[in-house]
Design a protein around this motif. Structure first.
Motif, PDB file in Angstrom:
ATOM      1  N   MET A   1      50.165  55.388  42.010  1.00 38.77           N
ATOM      2  CA  MET A   1      48.725  55.130  41.966  1.00 38.77           C
ATOM      3  C   MET A   1      48.256  54.808  40.558  1.00 38.77           C
ATOM      4  SD  MET A   1      47.534  55.214  45.008  1.00 38.77           S
ATOM      5  CE  MET A   1      45.792  55.460  44.749  1.00 38.77           C
ATOM      6  N   ALA A   2      48.716  55.614  39.588  1.00 34.89           N
ATOM      7  CA  ALA A   2      48.283  55.393  38.206  1.00 34.89           C
ATOM      8  C   ALA A   2      48.715  54.014  37.715  1.00 34.89           C
ATOM      9  CB  ALA A   2      48.855  56.485  37.292  1.00 34.89           C
ATOM     10  N   ALA A   3      49.956  53.618  38.102  1.00 32.94           N
ATOM     11  CA  ALA A   3      50.440  52.314  37.659  1.00 32.94           C
ATOM     12  C   ALA A   3      49.593  51.199  38.245  1.00 32.94           C
ATOM     13  CB  ALA A   3      51.910  52.141  38.067  1.00 32.94           C
ATOM     14  N   GLY A   4      49.183  51.366  39.514  1.00 36.64           N
ATOM     15  CA  GLY A   4      48.332  50.361  40.147  1.00 36.64           C
ATOM     16  C   GLY A   4      47.013  50.213  39.433  1.00 36.64           C
ATOM     17  N   ARG A   5      46.404  51.298  39.046  1.00 37.91           N
ATOM     18  CA  ARG A   5      45.126  51.254  38.339  1.00 37.91           C
ATOM     19  C   ARG A   5      45.286  50.564  36.985  1.00 37.91           C
ATOM     20  NH1 ARG A   5      44.510  56.453  40.557  1.00 37.91           N
ATOM     21  NH2 ARG A   5      45.210  57.423  38.635  1.00 37.91           N
ATOM     22  N   LYS A   6      46.412  50.833  36.309  1.00 36.86           N
ATOM     23  CA  LYS A   6      46.639  50.222  34.997  1.00 36.86           C
ATOM     24  C   LYS A   6      46.771  48.705  35.121  1.00 36.86           C
ATOM     25  CE  LYS A   6      49.460  50.667  30.833  1.00 36.86           C
ATOM     26  NZ  LYS A   6      49.656  49.253  30.597  1.00 36.86           N
ATOM     27  N   LEU A   7      47.496  48.239  36.179  1.00 32.71           N
ATOM     28  CA  LEU A   7      47.659  46.812  36.378  1.00 32.71           C
ATOM     29  C   LEU A   7      46.304  46.149  36.600  1.00 32.71           C
ATOM     30  CD1 LEU A   7      49.412  44.328  36.821  1.00 32.71           C
ATOM     31  CD2 LEU A   7      49.644  44.989  39.221  1.00 32.71           C
ATOM     32  N   GLU A   8      45.451  46.770  37.420  1.00 33.28           N
ATOM     33  CA  GLU A   8      44.138  46.200  37.689  1.00 33.28           C
ATOM     34  C   GLU A   8      43.311  46.148  36.422  1.00 33.28           C
ATOM     35  OE1 GLU A   8      41.031  44.456  39.676  1.00 33.28           O
ATOM     36  OE2 GLU A   8      43.101  44.773  40.280  1.00 33.28           O
ATOM     37  N   PHE A   9      43.361  47.203  35.619  1.00 33.24           N
ATOM     38  CA  PHE A   9      42.608  47.217  34.358  1.00 33.24           C
ATOM     39  C   PHE A   9      43.099  46.102  33.436  1.00 33.24           C
ATOM     40  CE2 PHE A   9      42.448  48.445  29.900  1.00 33.24           C
ATOM     41  CZ  PHE A   9      41.097  48.587  29.732  1.00 33.24           C
ATOM     42  N   ASP A  10      44.412  45.946  33.328  1.00 28.51           N
ATOM     43  CA  ASP A  10      44.972  44.904  32.478  1.00 28.51           C
ATOM     44  C   ASP A  10      44.565  43.518  32.977  1.00 28.51           C
ATOM     45  OD1 ASP A  10      48.143  46.592  31.821  1.00 28.51           O
ATOM     46  OD2 ASP A  10      46.182  46.785  30.879  1.00 28.51           O
ATOM     47  N   LYS A  11      44.547  43.339  34.284  1.00 25.10           N
ATOM     48  CA  LYS A  11      44.163  42.057  34.857  1.00 25.10           C
ATOM     49  C   LYS A  11      42.716  41.730  34.518  1.00 25.10           C
ATOM     50  CE  LYS A  11      43.732  39.576  39.250  1.00 25.10           C
ATOM     51  NZ  LYS A  11      43.938  39.636  40.716  1.00 25.10           N
ATOM     52  N   GLN A  12      41.849  42.714  34.646  1.00 25.86           N
ATOM     53  CA  GLN A  12      40.430  42.494  34.351  1.00 25.86           C
ATOM     54  C   GLN A  12      40.208  42.226  32.869  1.00 25.86           C
ATOM     55  OE1 GLN A  12      39.445  41.820  37.613  1.00 25.86           O
ATOM     56  NE2 GLN A  12      37.524  42.379  36.631  1.00 25.86           N
ATOM     57  N   ALA A  13      40.932  42.953  32.028  1.00 22.34           N
ATOM     58  CA  ALA A  13      40.804  42.732  30.588  1.00 22.34           C
ATOM     59  C   ALA A  13      41.297  41.333  30.213  1.00 22.34           C
ATOM     60  CB  ALA A  13      41.587  43.802  29.822  1.00 22.34           C
ATOM     61  N   SER A  14      42.386  40.895  30.830  1.00 23.95           N
ATOM     62  CA  SER A  14      42.908  39.557  30.557  1.00 23.95           C
ATOM     63  C   SER A  14      41.967  38.484  31.083  1.00 23.95           C
ATOM     64  CB  SER A  14      44.291  39.392  31.201  1.00 23.95           C
ATOM     65  OG  SER A  14      45.233  40.254  30.603  1.00 23.95           O
ATOM     66  N   LEU A  15      41.344  38.744  32.232  1.00 23.22           N
ATOM     67  CA  LEU A  15      40.386  37.785  32.799  1.00 23.22           C
ATOM     68  C   LEU A  15      39.187  37.628  31.871  1.00 23.22           C
ATOM     69  CD1 LEU A  15      39.625  36.006  35.240  1.00 23.22           C
ATOM     70  CD2 LEU A  15      38.518  38.018  36.238  1.00 23.22           C
ATOM     71  N   GLU A  16      38.698  38.745  31.354  1.00 25.60           N
ATOM     72  CA  GLU A  16      37.573  38.707  30.418  1.00 25.60           C
ATOM     73  C   GLU A  16      37.947  37.925  29.162  1.00 25.60           C
ATOM     74  OE1 GLU A  16      33.857  39.663  28.527  1.00 25.60           O
ATOM     75  OE2 GLU A  16      34.456  39.878  30.625  1.00 25.60           O
ATOM     76  N   LYS A  17      39.144  38.158  28.662  1.00 22.44           N
ATOM     77  CA  LYS A  17      39.577  37.468  27.441  1.00 22.44           C
ATOM     78  C   LYS A  17      39.758  35.984  27.705  1.00 22.44           C
ATOM     79  CE  LYS A  17      42.698  38.011  23.521  1.00 22.44           C
ATOM     80  NZ  LYS A  17      43.773  38.861  22.935  1.00 22.44           N
ATOM     81  N   ALA A  18      40.345  35.640  28.852  1.00 20.43           N
ATOM     82  CA  ALA A  18      40.529  34.224  29.203  1.00 20.43           C
ATOM     83  C   ALA A  18      39.184  33.529  29.343  1.00 20.43           C
ATOM     84  CB  ALA A  18      41.329  34.115  30.500  1.00 20.43           C
ATOM     85  N   MET A  19      38.216  34.216  29.940  1.00 21.63           N
ATOM     86  CA  MET A  19      36.876  33.639  30.081  1.00 21.63           C
ATOM     87  C   MET A  19      36.279  33.301  28.724  1.00 21.63           C
ATOM     88  SD  MET A  19      33.349  35.473  31.247  1.00 21.63           S
ATOM     89  CE  MET A  19      33.324  36.206  29.595  1.00 21.63           C
ATOM     90  N   ARG A  20      36.456  34.174  27.761  1.00 28.12           N
ATOM     91  CA  ARG A  20      35.904  33.930  26.423  1.00 28.12           C
ATOM     92  C   ARG A  20      36.619  32.773  25.722  1.00 28.12           C
ATOM     93  NH1 ARG A  20      33.690  39.518  23.988  1.00 28.12           N
ATOM     94  NH2 ARG A  20      33.085  40.506  25.955  1.00 28.12           N
ATOM     95  N   ILE A  21      37.904  32.594  26.010  1.00 26.44           N
ATOM     96  CA  ILE A  21      38.637  31.458  25.437  1.00 26.44           C
ATOM     97  C   ILE A  21      38.094  30.157  26.007  1.00 26.44           C
ATOM     98  CG2 ILE A  21      40.902  30.348  25.272  1.00 26.44           C
ATOM     99  CD1 ILE A  21      42.121  33.204  25.449  1.00 26.44           C
TER     100      ILE A  21
END
Length: 200
Positions: free
Chosen positions: A1-21
């Motif tokens: 479960m913890a690993a799943g939450r971390k993947l989702e957080f990383d995905k959202q953080a990467s999406l936010e960063k990609a949006m700013r690029i």
């Protein structure tokens, strides 16, 4: 479960960063190599998580609309006891803050996307998505003013389509001026003059 939450957080953080690029550089000037380098992920990871460049761009655009545009649009409906003019001022001032302050690029990602969508090198499928979203936004603004008529905060004789066009055009113009480094103070003055001239 913890690993799943971390993947989702990383995905959202990467999406936010990609949006700013994309926000800073635009679609055409943002290559896959730039995205891979700036996001700090491998090409297979990018494809596995987001698909190709077009799908990532679409996700970034949708993320911007949901997390940045809509919360400011909803200010028009916040505190219905306030006069309509004050709610419009809250909305435009919030846009100005977004376009000129914080750690995001200057101006509006939404406006930058719409402008680029008119170019010859922009994928037609993406252009259709952006233009459909803008059409929906314009219609939502008309509906908002129609609701104000229904709430007796706006004259029944008001031209709701004209009001929507005026407010949207003001917001788009403010975004362009913010990208050109106009100060928040000067943009608030523009907003105030525009509000005073709205046929409400």
């Amino acid at each position: 479960m913890a690993a799943g939450r971390k993947l989702e957080f990383d995905k959202q953080a990467s999406l936010e960063k990609a949006m700013r690029i994309f926000w800073e550089n635009g679609y055409s000037a943002t290559s896959l190599s730039v995205l891979i380098r700036e996001l700090g992920i491998s090409k297979p990871s990018l494809y596995n998580t987001f698909g190709n460049k077009d799908s990532l761009f679409t996700m970034c655009f949708q993320h911007y609309v949901k997390e940045y545009s809509m919360p400011r649009y909803e200010l028009l409906r916040t505190s219905p006891s306030l006069p309509l003019e004050e709610r419009i001022r809250m909305y435009l001032y919030a846009l100005i803050d977004l376009y000129t302050k914080g750690d995001t690029p200057k101006g509006c990602f939404y406006v930058k996307c719409l402008a680029e969508a008119q170019g010859p090198f922009f994928p037609e499928e993406l252009s259709n998505i952006l233009l459909a979203t803008h059409k929906s936004y314009c219609q939502s603004m008309i509906i908002f003013f129609e609701e104000e008529i229904g709430s007796n905060t706006l004259s029944s004789q008001a031209d709701t389509e004209l009001l929507a066009d005026c407010l949207i055009t003001t917001g788009l113009g403010i975004a362009v001026q913010a990208r050109s480094n106009k100060s928040p103070k000067s943009l608030r003055k523009v907003a105030d003059v525009s509000i005073s001239n709205l046929p409400i």
